[in-house]
Design an enzyme around this catalytic site. Structure first.
Site, PDB file in Angstrom:
ATOM      1  N   HIS A 157    -118.916 -22.266  -7.825  1.00 33.62           N
ATOM      2  CA  HIS A 157    -119.110 -21.972  -9.334  1.00 33.62           C
ATOM      3  C   HIS A 157    -119.262 -22.745 -10.312  1.00 33.62           C
ATOM      4  CE1 HIS A 157    -117.120 -18.405  -7.916  1.00 33.62           C
ATOM      5  NE2 HIS A 157    -115.881 -18.955  -7.565  1.00 33.62           N
ATOM      6  N   ARG A 199    -117.647 -28.705  -2.981  1.00 33.08           N
ATOM      7  CA  ARG A 199    -117.131 -27.520  -2.528  1.00 33.08           C
ATOM      8  C   ARG A 199    -118.447 -26.630  -2.694  1.00 33.08           C
ATOM      9  NH1 ARG A 199    -113.838 -23.043  -5.295  1.00 33.08           N
ATOM     10  NH2 ARG A 199    -115.009 -23.384  -7.158  1.00 33.08           N
ATOM     11  N   GLU A 226    -107.950 -18.576  -0.211  1.00 28.85           N
ATOM     12  CA  GLU A 226    -107.604 -17.847  -1.571  1.00 28.85           C
ATOM     13  C   GLU A 226    -108.078 -16.290  -1.240  1.00 28.85           C
ATOM     14  OE1 GLU A 226    -111.448 -19.293  -3.521  1.00 28.85           O
ATOM     15  OE2 GLU A 226    -112.548 -19.321  -1.593  1.00 28.85           O
ATOM     16  N   ASP A 283    -107.847 -17.353  -7.341  1.00 27.11           N
ATOM     17  CA  ASP A 283    -108.186 -16.137  -6.334  1.00 27.11           C
ATOM     18  C   ASP A 283    -107.030 -15.821  -5.549  1.00 27.11           C
ATOM     19  OD1 ASP A 283    -110.924 -15.366  -6.834  1.00 27.11           O
ATOM     20  OD2 ASP A 283    -111.537 -17.280  -6.048  1.00 27.11           O
TER      21      ASP A 283
END
Length: 255
Positions: free
Chosen positions: A46, A72, A147, A173
């Protein structure tokens, strides 16, 4: 701290603290990496960071000299995981892990052929962990994000996957996964906390690490006290906005 030292601490379930980077701003990342966090996580999912940014920010973490850069990744695709590791990441946080099969594939993608399917081409990573596959495997962390409804339902099986070093909660999430209308929805607070306890317990029973993302340092301290073994604090983008807003308010003389 070296990648091997961080891997040892995480696997030993010693308390570790990290910081989250979403901006492609290597000079800022270098400063953050000098503060004393055990790791700096570069967000390739993200975050506003492409491949070149991942490389530049990992170099910046190394230049800071005190933290280990981890990534990530955007997905559990072996090519995506391998590329982040070849760039020099000391570990990967793999999103959207729904099953033990997903976790096993992530572990395999991060390990060289004797125990996995990582293609040999260490490039920059050999500067940090050496070119020997066994040494690289020992120094690289694989963390599965929990998540999703599937990930939570299969948490005990995921934690039992051989070679998985830990699980990492994505709280926004996960809140949605347990029925929240939005992240931090107070109507599902009890269910959310029960999910966190289940995740912590499953990780402890499997003798692997349990980590979680946090909005503040105070929240990170609370989660560590509850039994999480590593915690990440906020992000550069969030803190930049918060600091600028606070200074603007002070300059205007507003209470």
């Amino acid at each position: 701290m070296t990648a091997a030292e961080l891997a040892r601490k995480i696997r030993a379930r010693e308390r570790c603290l990290g910081y989250w980077v979403m901006l492609d701003a290597p000079v800022a990342t270098e400063r953050l990496a000098r503060l004393g966090y055990d790791y700096v996580a570069i967000d390739g999912q993200h975050g506003l960071i492409g491949d070149a940014g991942l490389l530049s920010n990992l170099i910046a973490v190394d230049a800071g000299g005190r933290s280990v850069g981890i990534v990530r990744v955007a997905s559990g695709d072996p090519a995506v995981i391998g590329r982040a590791l070849d760039f020099g990441a000391g570990g990967v946080i793999v999103p959207l892990v729904d099953s033990p099969e997903d976790a096993a594939r992530a572990v395999s993608a991060a390990r060289y052929p004797a125990g996995g399917r990582r293609s040999y081409g260490p490039m920059r990573s050999m500067l940090r962990i050496g070119p020997t596959p066994a040494e690289a495997d020992e120094s690289v962390l694989v963390l599965a994000m929990i998540e999703t409804p599937g990930g939570l339902a299969a948490i005990e099986e995921i934690c039992a996957v051989p070679g998985l070093d830990g699980v990492y909660v994505g709280p926004s999430d996960l809140c949605l996964a347990v029925g929240g209308r939005f992240p931090n929805d107070p109507e599902v607070a009890g269910v959310f906390e029960a999910a966190l306890e289940r995740i912590r317990t499953a990780a402890a029973n499997a003798s692997i690490a349990a980590g979680i993302h946090n909005a503040t340092g105070e929240q990170a301290a609370r989660r560590l006290a509850e039994g999480f073994t590593f915690a990440t604090v906020a992000s550069d983008l969030v803190h930049l906005e918060q600091a600028a807003a606070a200074h603007l308010k002070a300059a205007r003389g507003e209470s």
